[in-house]
Every structure is written in C-alpha cells, then in structure tokens.
Design a protein around this motif. Structure first.
Motif, PDB file in Angstrom:
ATOM      1  N   VAL A 248      13.248  -9.562 -15.962  1.00  0.00           N
ATOM      2  CA  VAL A 248      14.213  -9.923 -17.001  1.00  0.00           C
ATOM      3  C   VAL A 248      15.192  -8.770 -17.159  1.00  0.00           C
ATOM      4  O   VAL A 248      14.789  -7.649 -17.455  1.00  0.00           O
ATOM      5  CB  VAL A 248      13.505 -10.208 -18.343  1.00  0.00           C
ATOM      6  N   GLN A 249      16.459  -9.056 -16.935  1.00  0.00           N
ATOM      7  CA  GLN A 249      17.529  -8.065 -17.107  1.00  0.00           C
ATOM      8  C   GLN A 249      18.226  -8.369 -18.424  1.00  0.00           C
ATOM      9  O   GLN A 249      18.617  -9.502 -18.673  1.00  0.00           O
ATOM     10  CB  GLN A 249      18.515  -8.175 -15.946  1.00  0.00           C
ATOM     11  N   THR A 250      18.371  -7.345 -19.281  1.00  0.00           N
ATOM     12  CA  THR A 250      19.035  -7.544 -20.563  1.00  0.00           C
ATOM     13  C   THR A 250      20.481  -7.082 -20.483  1.00  0.00           C
ATOM     14  O   THR A 250      20.856  -6.361 -19.559  1.00  0.00           O
ATOM     15  CB  THR A 250      18.321  -6.778 -21.698  1.00  0.00           C
ATOM     16  N   ILE A 251      21.275  -7.472 -21.459  1.00  0.00           N
ATOM     17  CA  ILE A 251      22.698  -7.105 -21.457  1.00  0.00           C
ATOM     18  C   ILE A 251      22.893  -5.610 -21.671  1.00  0.00           C
ATOM     19  O   ILE A 251      23.938  -5.068 -21.328  1.00  0.00           O
ATOM     20  CB  ILE A 251      23.502  -7.918 -22.501  1.00  0.00           C
ATOM     21  N   SER A 252      21.875  -4.924 -22.180  1.00  0.00           N
ATOM     22  CA  SER A 252      21.973  -3.469 -22.350  1.00  0.00           C
ATOM     23  C   SER A 252      21.603  -2.720 -21.069  1.00  0.00           C
ATOM     24  O   SER A 252      21.698  -1.511 -21.020  1.00  0.00           O
ATOM     25  CB  SER A 252      21.074  -3.003 -23.492  1.00  0.00           C
ATOM     26  N   GLY A 253      21.154  -3.453 -20.039  1.00  0.00           N
ATOM     27  CA  GLY A 253      20.840  -2.841 -18.757  1.00  0.00           C
ATOM     28  C   GLY A 253      19.361  -2.587 -18.524  1.00  0.00           C
ATOM     29  O   GLY A 253      18.975  -2.135 -17.447  1.00  0.00           O
ATOM     30  N   GLU A 254      18.526  -2.861 -19.504  1.00  0.00           N
ATOM     31  CA  GLU A 254      17.088  -2.661 -19.332  1.00  0.00           C
ATOM     32  C   GLU A 254      16.512  -3.748 -18.439  1.00  0.00           C
ATOM     33  O   GLU A 254      16.978  -4.882 -18.440  1.00  0.00           O
ATOM     34  CB  GLU A 254      16.373  -2.697 -20.680  1.00  0.00           C
ATOM     35  N   THR A 255      15.472  -3.390 -17.687  1.00  0.00           N
ATOM     36  CA  THR A 255      14.785  -4.343 -16.829  1.00  0.00           C
ATOM     37  C   THR A 255      13.311  -4.367 -17.211  1.00  0.00           C
ATOM     38  O   THR A 255      12.690  -3.324 -17.345  1.00  0.00           O
ATOM     39  CB  THR A 255      14.925  -3.943 -15.348  1.00  0.00           C
ATOM     40  N   HIS A 256      12.766  -5.566 -17.384  1.00  0.00           N
ATOM     41  CA  HIS A 256      11.356  -5.739 -17.726  1.00  0.00           C
ATOM     42  C   HIS A 256      10.717  -6.649 -16.689  1.00  0.00           C
ATOM     43  O   HIS A 256      11.286  -7.668 -16.320  1.00  0.00           O
ATOM     44  CB  HIS A 256      11.190  -6.397 -19.100  1.00  0.00           C
ATOM     45  N   LYS A 257       9.518  -6.284 -16.204  1.00  0.00           N
ATOM     46  CA  LYS A 257       8.728  -7.166 -15.348  1.00  0.00           C
ATOM     47  C   LYS A 257       7.616  -7.741 -16.201  1.00  0.00           C
ATOM     48  O   LYS A 257       6.851  -7.012 -16.820  1.00  0.00           O
ATOM     49  CB  LYS A 257       8.138  -6.407 -14.164  1.00  0.00           C
ATOM     50  N   LEU A 258       7.561  -9.064 -16.254  1.00  0.00           N
ATOM     51  CA  LEU A 258       6.561  -9.751 -17.068  1.00  0.00           C
ATOM     52  C   LEU A 258       5.639 -10.572 -16.181  1.00  0.00           C
ATOM     53  O   LEU A 258       6.079 -11.171 -15.199  1.00  0.00           O
ATOM     54  CB  LEU A 258       7.233 -10.658 -18.087  1.00  0.00           C
ATOM     55  N   LYS A 259       4.360 -10.630 -16.567  1.00  0.00           N
ATOM     56  CA  LYS A 259       3.370 -11.420 -15.841  1.00  0.00           C
ATOM     57  C   LYS A 259       3.461 -12.875 -16.285  1.00  0.00           C
ATOM     58  O   LYS A 259       2.789 -13.289 -17.225  1.00  0.00           O
ATOM     59  CB  LYS A 259       1.966 -10.902 -16.111  1.00  0.00           C
ATOM     60  N   THR A 260       4.308 -13.626 -15.647  1.00  0.00           N
ATOM     61  CA  THR A 260       4.450 -15.050 -15.935  1.00  0.00           C
ATOM     62  C   THR A 260       5.223 -15.677 -14.787  1.00  0.00           C
ATOM     63  O   THR A 260       5.718 -14.979 -13.912  1.00  0.00           O
ATOM     64  CB  THR A 260       5.167 -15.290 -17.278  1.00  0.00           C
TER      65      THR A 260
END
Length: 64
Positions: free
Chosen positions: A7-19
């Motif tokens: 998941v890439q957010t508009i602030s530039g952060e990236t999150h990897k989620l288990k789904t």
C-alpha cells in the motif's frame, strides 16, 4: 509463499500487509469503510485511512 499487498500512501509511505488484493479491494469498495486495517510483516496492526491511499499492488513474498 505468502500473499502480500503493498500500500502506497499519498505521503510516500509504503506498507506491506498480510492479505490478498481481493480482500483489500472488497474493503475499499464497501461504502462505510474509512480505514484499511491489516497486519504487517512484524505482526503489528496497521491502520491506514482510505483517503491517504494512493495505490495498492499485490506482491508475492517468500516470508512465512
């Protein structure tokens, strides 16, 4: 093999989620959804506001 989404957010952060991508898409398409919740690779709960999501990509990782 585990299915993950990035998941890439508009602030530039990236999150990897288990789904899976389908589960995330279903949550985003639901009219009452305001946040996307999930578990990251460290088994920590992640809460991302829907308004801040820029993109969602499905990735396959070899982490169990």
């Amino acid at each position: 093999m585990m299915k993950l989404i990035k998941v890439q957010t508009i602030s530039g952060e990236t999150h990897k989620l288990k789904t899976t991508y389908q589960e995330a898409r279903r949550a985003l398409d639901h009219a009452g959804t305001v946040v996307l919740t999930g578990t990251n690779l460290n088994n920590r709960r992640v809460i991302i506001p829907i308004a801040s999501i820029d993109s969602i990509t499905e990735v396959i990782d070899d982490v169990d």
